[in-house]
Design a protein around this motif. Structure first.
Motif, PDB file in Angstrom:
ATOM      1  N   GLU A 161       0.819  -1.219   0.000  1.00  0.00           N
ATOM      2  CA  GLU A 161       0.000   0.000   0.000  1.00  0.00           C
ATOM      3  C   GLU A 161       0.848   1.263   0.000  1.00  0.00           C
ATOM      4  O   GLU A 161       0.513   2.253  -0.629  1.00  0.00           O
ATOM      5  CB  GLU A 161      -0.927   0.010   1.222  1.00  0.00           C
ATOM      6  CG  GLU A 161      -2.143  -0.867   1.034  1.00  0.00           C
ATOM      7  CD  GLU A 161      -2.706  -1.361   2.345  1.00  0.00           C
ATOM      8  OE1 GLU A 161      -2.030  -1.206   3.386  1.00  0.00           O
ATOM      9  OE2 GLU A 161      -3.811  -1.900   2.323  1.00  0.00           O
ATOM     10  N   MET A 162       1.980   1.202   0.740  1.00  0.00           N
ATOM     11  CA  MET A 162       2.772   2.431   0.811  1.00  0.00           C
ATOM     12  C   MET A 162       3.318   2.834  -0.560  1.00  0.00           C
ATOM     13  O   MET A 162       3.424   4.019  -0.867  1.00  0.00           O
ATOM     14  CB  MET A 162       3.896   2.325   1.851  1.00  0.00           C
ATOM     15  CG  MET A 162       4.994   1.357   1.533  1.00  0.00           C
ATOM     16  SD  MET A 162       6.393   1.539   2.670  1.00  0.00           S
ATOM     17  CE  MET A 162       5.837   0.705   4.147  1.00  0.00           C
ATOM     18  N   PHE A 191       0.363   4.215  -2.733  1.00  0.00           N
ATOM     19  CA  PHE A 191       0.030   5.580  -2.335  1.00  0.00           C
ATOM     20  C   PHE A 191       1.104   6.569  -2.774  1.00  0.00           C
ATOM     21  O   PHE A 191       0.807   7.640  -3.291  1.00  0.00           O
ATOM     22  CB  PHE A 191      -0.185   5.654  -0.829  1.00  0.00           C
ATOM     23  CG  PHE A 191      -0.374   7.066  -0.340  1.00  0.00           C
ATOM     24  CD1 PHE A 191      -1.497   7.782  -0.706  1.00  0.00           C
ATOM     25  CD2 PHE A 191       0.578   7.673   0.456  1.00  0.00           C
ATOM     26  CE1 PHE A 191      -1.672   9.086  -0.286  1.00  0.00           C
ATOM     27  CE2 PHE A 191       0.412   8.979   0.873  1.00  0.00           C
ATOM     28  CZ  PHE A 191      -0.710   9.689   0.505  1.00  0.00           C
ATOM     29  N   PHE A 212      -8.864   3.470  -1.745  1.00  0.00           N
ATOM     30  CA  PHE A 212      -8.405   3.691  -0.368  1.00  0.00           C
ATOM     31  C   PHE A 212      -9.483   4.352   0.484  1.00  0.00           C
ATOM     32  O   PHE A 212      -9.550   4.139   1.681  1.00  0.00           O
ATOM     33  CB  PHE A 212      -7.152   4.594  -0.361  1.00  0.00           C
ATOM     34  CG  PHE A 212      -5.876   3.873  -0.678  1.00  0.00           C
ATOM     35  CD1 PHE A 212      -5.897   2.557  -1.103  1.00  0.00           C
ATOM     36  CD2 PHE A 212      -4.652   4.505  -0.541  1.00  0.00           C
ATOM     37  CE1 PHE A 212      -4.725   1.882  -1.402  1.00  0.00           C
ATOM     38  CE2 PHE A 212      -3.473   3.844  -0.831  1.00  0.00           C
ATOM     39  CZ  PHE A 212      -3.509   2.531  -1.273  1.00  0.00           C
ATOM     40  N   SER A 228     -10.697  -0.112   5.386  1.00  0.00           N
ATOM     41  CA  SER A 228     -11.060  -0.202   6.800  1.00  0.00           C
ATOM     42  C   SER A 228     -10.013   0.492   7.656  1.00  0.00           C
ATOM     43  O   SER A 228     -10.223   0.719   8.837  1.00  0.00           O
ATOM     44  CB  SER A 228     -11.184  -1.663   7.205  1.00  0.00           C
ATOM     45  OG  SER A 228      -9.911  -2.267   7.092  1.00  0.00           O
ATOM     46  N   LYS A 229      -8.870   0.812   7.064  1.00  0.00           N
ATOM     47  CA  LYS A 229      -7.813   1.431   7.852  1.00  0.00           C
ATOM     48  C   LYS A 229      -7.915   2.959   7.801  1.00  0.00           C
ATOM     49  O   LYS A 229      -7.839   3.536   6.706  1.00  0.00           O
ATOM     50  CB  LYS A 229      -6.443   1.006   7.313  1.00  0.00           C
ATOM     51  CG  LYS A 229      -6.166  -0.456   7.482  1.00  0.00           C
ATOM     52  CD  LYS A 229      -4.786  -0.768   6.957  1.00  0.00           C
ATOM     53  CE  LYS A 229      -4.571  -2.274   6.881  1.00  0.00           C
ATOM     54  NZ  LYS A 229      -3.433  -2.601   6.025  1.00  0.00           N
ATOM     55  N   PRO A 230      -8.038   3.590   8.954  1.00  0.00           N
ATOM     56  CA  PRO A 230      -8.140   5.060   8.968  1.00  0.00           C
ATOM     57  C   PRO A 230      -6.947   5.731   8.294  1.00  0.00           C
ATOM     58  O   PRO A 230      -7.113   6.745   7.620  1.00  0.00           O
ATOM     59  CB  PRO A 230      -8.170   5.407  10.456  1.00  0.00           C
ATOM     60  CG  PRO A 230      -8.609   4.165  11.140  1.00  0.00           C
ATOM     61  CD  PRO A 230      -8.153   3.026  10.300  1.00  0.00           C
ATOM     62  N   VAL A 231      -5.755   5.149   8.459  1.00  0.00           N
ATOM     63  CA  VAL A 231      -4.565   5.788   7.890  1.00  0.00           C
ATOM     64  C   VAL A 231      -4.687   5.884   6.364  1.00  0.00           C
ATOM     65  O   VAL A 231      -4.365   6.912   5.769  1.00  0.00           O
ATOM     66  CB  VAL A 231      -3.293   5.014   8.288  1.00  0.00           C
ATOM     67  CG1 VAL A 231      -2.084   5.572   7.562  1.00  0.00           C
ATOM     68  CG2 VAL A 231      -3.083   5.086   9.786  1.00  0.00           C
ATOM     69  N   LEU A 232      -5.192   4.809   5.742  1.00  0.00           N
ATOM     70  CA  LEU A 232      -5.345   4.830   4.288  1.00  0.00           C
ATOM     71  C   LEU A 232      -6.399   5.838   3.866  1.00  0.00           C
ATOM     72  O   LEU A 232      -6.209   6.591   2.903  1.00  0.00           O
ATOM     73  CB  LEU A 232      -5.754   3.441   3.781  1.00  0.00           C
ATOM     74  CG  LEU A 232      -4.697   2.354   3.766  1.00  0.00           C
ATOM     75  CD1 LEU A 232      -5.211   1.139   3.015  1.00  0.00           C
ATOM     76  CD2 LEU A 232      -3.438   2.867   3.114  1.00  0.00           C
ATOM     77  N   PHE A 247      -7.312   8.496   5.446  1.00  0.00           N
ATOM     78  CA  PHE A 247      -6.773   9.836   5.665  1.00  0.00           C
ATOM     79  C   PHE A 247      -5.817  10.225   4.536  1.00  0.00           C
ATOM     80  O   PHE A 247      -5.928  11.304   3.952  1.00  0.00           O
ATOM     81  CB  PHE A 247      -6.051   9.883   7.009  1.00  0.00           C
ATOM     82  CG  PHE A 247      -5.410  11.206   7.328  1.00  0.00           C
ATOM     83  CD1 PHE A 247      -6.107  12.188   7.993  1.00  0.00           C
ATOM     84  CD2 PHE A 247      -4.090  11.467   6.953  1.00  0.00           C
ATOM     85  CE1 PHE A 247      -5.525  13.405   8.291  1.00  0.00           C
ATOM     86  CE2 PHE A 247      -3.502  12.680   7.235  1.00  0.00           C
ATOM     87  CZ  PHE A 247      -4.221  13.654   7.906  1.00  0.00           C
ATOM     88  N   ALA A 248      -4.884   9.316   4.236  1.00  0.00           N
ATOM     89  CA  ALA A 248      -3.886   9.613   3.206  1.00  0.00           C
ATOM     90  C   ALA A 248      -4.576   9.936   1.885  1.00  0.00           C
ATOM     91  O   ALA A 248      -4.229  10.901   1.196  1.00  0.00           O
ATOM     92  CB  ALA A 248      -2.945   8.421   3.047  1.00  0.00           C
ATOM     93  N   ARG A 283      -6.647  13.256   2.024  1.00  0.00           N
ATOM     94  CA  ARG A 283      -5.773  14.436   2.088  1.00  0.00           C
ATOM     95  C   ARG A 283      -5.209  14.743   0.698  1.00  0.00           C
ATOM     96  O   ARG A 283      -5.140  15.903   0.282  1.00  0.00           O
ATOM     97  CB  ARG A 283      -4.636  14.191   3.081  1.00  0.00           C
ATOM     98  CG  ARG A 283      -3.758  15.409   3.286  1.00  0.00           C
ATOM     99  CD  ARG A 283      -3.062  15.370   4.614  1.00  0.00           C
ATOM    100  NE  ARG A 283      -1.900  14.507   4.634  1.00  0.00           N
ATOM    101  CZ  ARG A 283      -0.643  14.954   4.754  1.00  0.00           C
ATOM    102  NH1 ARG A 283      -0.417  16.238   4.862  1.00  0.00           N
ATOM    103  NH2 ARG A 283       0.364  14.122   4.784  1.00  0.00           N
TER     104      ARG A 283
END
Lengths: 230, 886
Positions: free
Chosen positions: B268-269, B272, B299, B303-307, B309-310, B313
């Protein structure tokens, strides 16, 4: 005519030097980059080099482990953004208050403030944080957080709370030391991190790569219980 | 019931507070550190002491120089022990203590021994410690080992050496650069992290050699990078290469395929990183954007907040430049409005507000209403600001947006939040005429139940100015008079002033206003009674309905043109006597107050005569300043004041900038001077202006500055006469002339004798744009139609080869100095034609509207069609004249 010119040139020189003395006091207020509470000498020395130093490489600014009241359990700063202990404490307080009410117990959560991206995760009475710059890849930061979080879980064999962490604080310090070096990510795989930390109580001369993690953990565990009893 | 609960809490706290470090104290631990010197070392005990020392440092405790040295020397003894655990703690401790150069020598040999040890863990850590504390001289000794370590088969050792290399490159670049071959070999390593660290170091070694970076990127993008982190790095380097080779004409962007391929990576990183890199490409096209937007959209529902958010944003940023590209994600984005994570929800809302079209506004507002109740004030303020700009973008939607603002205004909220809403409503009232009446009523309702005195007085003041101009002023009276009954003295006084303004402006309301004002005569607060009496007398409250005189209006609505500080001083000095206080005796000149200037403009509750709500205009301030100078008092009304133009380079000994004040028949240059030399005091500062290249101008007056102390800005003025009502242009060269006196910095006293000196300033120009005011219109089409084609002038111009269409558009806007309308100053990327709408007021108060149509004529040549409409055909011609001669 010519003498006049020389005279003027000399005057000019005098003024210049006068100005440079004055410039320390920042009469125009133009150069606001240095916040007043920062030691200007420190920031001058380090900021440019840090800027030059790979603006392209993913960098971690700090890793924080706080308790349920926001008090420091173990922290590590890799950036000069917070030059004094009070600046660090102010940052920790701000991060804690801002995230306190959220639930970050299943998935890692994320927030942004003061131009920092902070990813965090809570378990029991412990709050884990990893901070990066405004433009950092959030997912890289999250992988650092996950690595730290899981490694602590492995080291403490699943019973992760403040008391356990404090009783094994030496291992937590080693763990922080293995994850990030001077802001650069060293390792994000929790098994590898925990393995490196736990390897440290083995017999002299035996390369740790030949040991299994469970073995290593067991010896670590045993050594600690013994050390607590003494 | 409450009792046992509290007790239970206490119990738990006790338990939580238990810690092996309870009551730990620095002095005692330093004593304990003596065990390091024991001939028979106890590794476990030593380890514990080190942990305690590290704990103290971690909690913010500091060691004095002597303490640190002592601990350091004691710790070095521990190298005798063979215990691995202890050795690891020793490494960490040495790094924390960061010993000085002469101390480092003590441990060097021990660390070098560890570095060549058979134990990998020793080697890795010894390298990291040694490189952290070492200096250049030692580095040459250990260089050989480091080079070997880089290609070591153990990844931990290799990474340790590579990361240390990255740090050392800052201090000893010439040494690290010699490791290039080894680092290059490490890039091919099978270990993920080694590859990452090697790539980072290799790029840094070569970063100043663009060709080498180019080669590195093109060889690696062919696909030998396995580690996700290394892949992220490669994406960053690739975007850098793309940025730097930006101007390769047409065709496909180099390396775009690589970036696009990374969107299908399994990590994923990496996905992104690649998506973000694509959205940030210079002049990215919609076709290039689409695949990146698609993965970001996926994304959004992760289910992941970090994804989430990224992704949100990044999309938020894209929405600023390419709103259309993001609209596909709107449905996913809307579901994020209810996201648990409020940062995500707020980003989603503001993105939607940016991408929303006119038809979706209503639906969006409904969703936001639910969302607003449970987020923090700081997020709400962001949303309010987004809604304000949305409303200015779609003036037709003002009804629902204004309703939304008034609804949230009634809900709970802190001062800053409420102020943001009130400010937004005020701005909307000012910019959208149709929204005025509803907006004012919303504000009226708000002050019925407003807990903030500041906001109440501001709104009352605003009502006093805008209310009488509406179709039915009488309906506001009730709200205002209610304040006189229900509020504190400050608000009551403000309400009395507002009532008086209605009375002055609306003759039919006058008798009723008098009745209300007379009731205020019985108020128990002095200020309220005084104001009521004053207004009754000025408005002629003896019953006769008379036309309100101009001077009364001026008194009520005009701004107080005397500095408040001066007024306060004069009043203090006034001694009660037969002679009444004369307001004209108050000095009008603003005293130089360096401290006051740096402070933010005061935000105290204001009563009578305060500037209207909203930002105070600088023109007002200039006008006041100029009229306080007798030489310029008869120049008439100030037409325009330019933005300050710097006449000196930054950081010179004297900083001077100039503001051009344009009057009908005069031009006044205001030179703002700052003396940046603490050892000097300047006196009799003037600017000698040579107007030989400005034929139509004749100098009429000059006002020197008496004294210019260090760091306390002052002004000197020079005035010119010019032909009335015409846009005369010219060039002026300037010379600063003054008497300089030496100042003793310790006492601050100046010497008596000074020397005359001069200082050359840069030239200054009066251009056509100085005669046009930037005045926007809210609906250009209406204004254009209303103006009619009577005085229309149309012509075509070739602008020659230009960098880009946007550059040509900006050049013409700058030349004319007019206000771009409806966001037409922004040229979409890659467009081949563009229409730009401008409006302004020409000297003599003539409204001017301009429609510019740009088109690309050939590869670089820009052609422009200029249509001007104004109330006066000579003005329309003048605009063409400006463009033709510009």
């Amino acid at each position: 005519m010519f003498e006049q010119w020389i005279e003027n040139a000399a005057n000019f020189h005098k003024r210049r030097s006068g100005f440079q003395k004055g410039s320390v006091f920042n009469p125009t207020g133009y150069s606001q980059e240095v916040p007043p509470n920062r030691n200007p000498i420190v920031s001058e020395k380090i900021l440019p080099s840090e800027k030059k130093k790979m603006d392209l490489c993913p960098l971690v600014k700090n890793i924080l482990l706080l308790d349920s009241e926001g008090k420091r359990v173990a922290v590590k700063y890799y950036s000069d953004d917070w030059p004094t202990n009070s600046a660090k404490e102010a940052f920790e307080k701000a991060v804690f208050t801002k995230t306190q009410k959220t639930s970050a117990r299943n998935e890692a959560e994320i927030t942004m403030f003061d131009n920092y991206v902070v990813v965090y995760k809570f378990v029991q009475d412990l709050h884990f944080f990893v901070t990066g710059g405004e433009n950092e890849n959030e997912i890289i930061l999250a992988s650092v957080l996950q690595g730290f979080f899981d490694a602590v879980g492995l080291i403490l064999r699943g019973s992760v709370d403040k008391r356990e962490v404090l009783e094994n604080l030496d291992l937590i310090f080693l763990c922080l030391d293995e994850i990030v070096d001077g802001g650069i990510v060293l390792e994000t795989d929790a098994d590898v991190i925990a393995g490196k930390v736990a390897s440290h109580s083995m017999d002299d001369g035996a390369p740790f790569s030949e040991q299994t993690i469970t073995q290593a953990l067991a010896t670590a565990r045993e050594r600690l219980t013994r050390s607590l009893l003494t | 019931m409450a009792q046992p609960l509290v007790k239970k809490d206490d119990d738990r706290d006790d338990e939580a507070d238990y810690s092996p470090f309870l009551g730990i104290e620095k002095g005692a631990v330093l004593q304990e550190a003596r065990v390091f010197n024991d001939p028979q070392l106890d590794p476990r005990r030593c380890s514990q002491v080190i942990t305690k020392l590290l704990y103290l440092l971690n909690q913010g405790e500091t060691f004095t120089k002597v303490e640190a040295t002592e601990v350091f020397f004691a710790v070095t003894k521990l190298f005798q022990s063979k215990d691995i655990g202890l050795r690891r703690m020793v490494y960490v401790m040495i790094k924390e203590l960061s010993p000085s150069a002469d101390e480092v020598i003590i441990v060097t040999s021990s660390l070098m021994k560890d570095m060549t040890s058979k134990t990998d863990m020793y080697r890795a850590n010894a390298i990291r410690v040694l490189c952290r504390i070492t200096d250049g001289t030692l580095l040459t000794q250990i260089e050989r080992y480091l080079k070997q370590a880089i290609v070591d088969k153990n990844p931990v050792v290799a990474s340790a050496a590579l990361v240390s290399g990255i740090h050392l490159l800052q201090t000893n670049p010439e040494i690290v650069k010699r490791w290039s071959n080894e680092v290059q070999e490490a890039v091919q390593s099978r270990a993920a992290l080694v590859q990452f660290h090697a790539l980072a170091l290799l790029h840094q070694i070569r970063q100043n050699d663009r060709l080498a970076v180019n080669k590195l990127v093109s060889s690696l993008t062919k696909g030998s990078v396995r580690s996700p982190l290394a892949q992220c790095l490669l994406i960053r380097y690739t975007s850098q290469v793309i940025r730097e080779s930006a101007n390769t004409q047409a065709g496909d962007r180099p390396f775009y395929d690589f970036l696009e391929g990374c969107l299908r990576h399994k990590a994923e990183m990496v996905i992104f990183e690649a998506a973000r890199a694509i959205t940030e490409l210079n002049g990215v096209t919609t076709r290039e954007l689409t695949p990146a937007i698609t993965v970001l959209q996926l994304f959004l529902s992760s289910s992941k907040p970090v994804l989430r958010f990224a992704a949100v944003r990044t999309l938020n940023k894209v929405a600023m430049t390419h709103p259309m590209a993001v609209t596909n994600c709107n449905i996913d984005m809307e579901s994020l409005i209810s996201d648990q994570n409020r940062s995500i929800a707020t980003l989603a809302i503001t993105t939607l507000l940016k991408t929303g079209n006119e038809s979706s506004v209503d639906r969006l507002m409904k969703q936001i209403t639910n969302f607003m109740s449970d987020i923090a004030d700081e997020f709400k303020i962001v949303v309010v600001e987004a809604i304000r700009s949305l409303c200015l973008k779609f003036p037709l939607k003002h009804r629902s947006l204004m309703n939304f603002l008034s609804n949230i205004l009634r809900e709970e909220g802190g001062f800053d939040y409420k102020k943001a809403i009130v400010d937004s409503i005020v701005i909307l009232i000012r910019d959208i005429p149709e929204a005025k009446e509803t907006g004012l009523l919303h504000l009226c309702e708000f002050i019925e139940d407003c807990e903030f005195t500041y906001l109440s007085t501001q709104i009352l003041h605003f009502l006093g100015i805008e209310g009488p101009k509406t179709s039915d002023p009488s309906k506001y009276i009730r709200y205002i008079y209610n304040r006189v009954h229900l509020e504190n003295a400050t608000v009551r006084a403000a309400a009395v002033s507002t009532l008086a303004k209605f009375g002055a402006m609306v003759d039919t309301l006058k008798p009723r206003i008098f009745v209300l004002l007379r009731r205020c005569l019985f108020d128990n607060d002095d200020e309220v009674r005084d104001r009521a009496t004053l207004y009754l007398n000025t408005l002629g409250g003896d019953g006769a309905v008379v036309q309100t005189g101009e001077d009364v209006k001026e008194f009520l609505f005009g701004s107080l043109d005397i500095p408040l500080v001066n007024l306060e001083n004069s009043l203090k000095n006034y001694e009660p006597s037969e002679e009444s206080f004369d307001i004209y005796s108050v000095p009008r000149e603003v005293k130089t107050q360096p401290l006051a200037e740096k402070k933010a403009p005061g935000k105290k509750p204001t009563g009578l005569g305060a500037p209207p709500a909203g930002p105070p205009s600088t023109v007002d301030a200039y006008e006041k300043l100029l009229f306080s100078i007798p030489e310029f008092a008869n120049f008439g009304k100030l037409f325009k004041s330019s933005a300050p133009v710097e006449l000196t380079e930054a950081e010179t000994e004297y900083a001077v900038n100039v503001v051009k004040h344009i009057f009908d028949g005069h031009v006044v240059f205001q030179y703002n001077c700052t003396n940046t030399i603490p050892e000097q005091l300047l006196e009799n500062v003037t600017v000698i202006v040579d107007a030989s290249e400005a034929e139509e101008f004749a100098e009429v007056a000059s006002k020197p500055l008496k004294s210019l102390p260090y760091d306390s800005p002052g002004q000197t003025f020079v005035a010119f006469e010019k032909p009335e009502g015409t846009p005369a242009i010219g060039k002026f060269s300037n010379m600063l002339r003054f008497i300089v006196k030496e100042v003793d910095p310790s006492t601050g006293e100046a010497e008596d004798d000074g020397v005359e000196d001069e200082y050359q300033l840069e030239e200054l120009e009066v251009v056509a744009a100085d005669y046009i005011l930037k005045v926007g219109v809210s609906n250009f089409r209406n204004a254009w139609e209303n103006m009619g084609a009577d005085c229309e002038r149309i012509d075509e111009y070739g602008l020659g080869p230009r960098e880009s269409l946007a550059e040509a558009v900006n050049a013409v806007i700058d030349l004319l100095g007019m206000q771009p309308c409806e966001g037409t100053e922004v040229v979409p990327n890659n467009s081949r034609s563009h229409t730009c709408l401008l409006s302004g007021v020409y000297i003599g108060n003539v409204k001017v509207l301009v429609r510019l149509q740009f088109g690309l004529d050939g590869p670089k040549d820009v052609a422009m069609k200029l249509a001007v409409r104004s109330e006066d055909e000579s003005v329309s011609d003048a605009i063409h004249e400006i463009v033709a001669s510009g």
